[in-house]
Enzyme design. Structure first.
Site, short mmCIF file in Angstrom:
data_model
loop_
_atom_site.label_atom_id
_atom_site.label_comp_id
_atom_site.label_asym_id
_atom_site.label_seq_id
_atom_site.Cartn_x
_atom_site.Cartn_y
_atom_site.Cartn_z
N ASN A 1 -14.42 -55.38 -25.35
CA ASN A 1 -13.33 -56.35 -25.47
C ASN A 1 -13.71 -57.56 -24.63
O ASN A 1 -13.69 -57.49 -23.40
CB ASN A 1 -12.03 -55.69 -24.96
N LYS B 1 -12.19 -60.26 -24.30
CA LYS B 1 -11.01 -60.98 -23.79
C LYS B 1 -11.19 -62.49 -24.01
O LYS B 1 -11.82 -62.87 -24.97
CB LYS B 1 -10.78 -60.60 -22.32
N HIS C 1 -2.89 -54.21 -26.21
CA HIS C 1 -3.59 -54.21 -24.92
C HIS C 1 -2.59 -54.50 -23.80
O HIS C 1 -1.65 -55.28 -23.99
CB HIS C 1 -4.72 -55.25 -24.94
N GLU D 1 -2.71 -56.36 -21.35
CA GLU D 1 -2.55 -57.78 -21.02
C GLU D 1 -1.58 -58.45 -21.99
O GLU D 1 -0.85 -59.37 -21.63
CB GLU D 1 -3.93 -58.47 -21.02
N GLU E 1 -5.88 -46.92 -21.26
CA GLU E 1 -6.35 -47.85 -20.23
C GLU E 1 -5.31 -47.94 -19.11
O GLU E 1 -4.33 -48.68 -19.24
CB GLU E 1 -6.54 -49.25 -20.83
N GLY F 1 -10.19 -54.27 -14.70
CA GLY F 1 -10.69 -55.44 -13.98
C GLY F 1 -10.63 -55.31 -12.47
O GLY F 1 -10.83 -56.28 -11.74
N SER G 1 -12.58 -50.57 -16.01
CA SER G 1 -13.76 -50.59 -15.14
C SER G 1 -14.84 -49.60 -15.55
O SER G 1 -15.49 -48.98 -14.71
CB SER G 1 -13.35 -50.37 -13.68
P1 13P Z 1 -12.53 -53.90 -17.51
O1 13P Z 1 -13.63 -53.07 -18.11
O2 13P Z 1 -12.97 -55.29 -17.15
O3 13P Z 1 -11.82 -53.18 -16.42
O4 13P Z 1 -11.45 -54.11 -18.69
C1 13P Z 1 -10.99 -53.02 -19.38
C2 13P Z 1 -10.20 -53.49 -20.54
O5 13P Z 1 -9.11 -53.99 -20.39
C3 13P Z 1 -10.80 -53.35 -21.88
O6 13P Z 1 -9.85 -53.60 -22.87
#
Ligand code: 13P
Length: 252
Positions: A9, A11, A95, A97, A167, A173, A213
């Site tokens: 992803n 983002k 997601h 976010e 997740e 992150g 992560s």
């Molecule tokens: P990270 O791997 O940067 O922690 O992000 C995970 C994520 O949100 C994938 O959709």
């Protein structure tokens, strides 16, 4: 046998040129890797260009979101058919976010999942608890609510076509990965819940990815858990070499 899925992803990163550079670096690194579905999810503006670049490779394309209507006066939205049109075969939905910043709810996730399935896209439906919810002992309650809400009204034939991504929000992150045991516990609960909703066959077949992560140095132990069928990777998917290493995970 569940075929593992490793999805990157990206983002809100990478222009068209940067996206092409990344995927051009990635292609030779994963060429010939079989037995795993490799997916990248660039920003909307780069989907078309990346699609052409991966056309004859073993890398598939995903969007990071999708709207639920087919067309109409919905300024700023993108329909499932439009994503198919540029070569997407997967769509990340719900997601954290989007739940956190864009008012995504279990109900809107459910609408997006249904629309994606109808258009022939494979939804990667994301669920996960916040730190506060985990510390309050509410992980299973929250994740169960999200899974039930996201799958509401779907039959087993439809759920069979889906992917779920667990997740934990506190692991995204932050560099804080859930321990393999923490992740496995929730994955097993999700699989049990899918069994209650859609039957044992669907539960046995559905892929449940872990995200938060995931890095080259922790993917092997995560993928060695019996209910972890892949990874949804953020930061480490932005470098071709680290993503390729994750794609080439080794289970023990
Ligand atoms: P990270 O791997 O940067 O922690 O992000 C995970 C994520 O949100 C994938 O959709």
């Amino acid at each position: 046998m569940r075929t593992p899925v490793i999805a990157g992803n990206w983002k809100m990163h990478n222009t068209v040129d940067e996206s092409l550079k990344l995927v051009r670096e990635l292609k030779p690194l994963v060429a010939g890797v079989g037995g795993v579905e490799i997916v990248v999810a660039p920003v909307f503006t780069a989907l078309d260009a990346v699609s052409a670049e991966i056309n004859d490779s073993n890398i598939a394309l995903s969007s990071q979101n999708v709207f639920w209507e087919e067309k109409g006066a919905y300024t700023g939205e993108i329909a499932p058919g439009m994503l198919k049109d540029v070569g997407c075969t997967y769509a990340i939905i719900g997601h954290s976010e989007r739940r956190q910043y864009f008012n995504e709810t279990d109900e809107t996730v459910n609408k997006r999942v249904k629309a994606a399935l109808k258009a022939g896209l494979t939804p990667i439906m994301c669920v996960g608890e916040t730190l506060e919810e985990r510390e309050g002992g509410k992980t299973i309650e929250v994740v169960s609510r999200q899974v039930k809400g996201g799958l509401a009204g779907l039959g087993s034939a439809e759920i069979d076509k889906m992917i779920i991504a667990y997740e934990p929000v506190w692991a995204i992150g932050t560099g804080k990965t859930a321990t393999p045991e923490q992740a496995e516990e929730v994955h097993a609960d999700i699989r049990r819940l899918v069994g209650q909703i859609a039957g044992a066959g669907t539960a046995a077949g559905i892929r449940i990815l872990y995200g938060g992560s995931v890095k080259p140095d922790n993917v092997d132990v995560l993928m060695s858990q019996s209910d972890i069928d892949g990874a949804l990777v953020g930061g480490a998917a932005l470098q071709a070499d680290s993503f390729a290493r994750i794609v080439k995970f080794e289970t023990k």
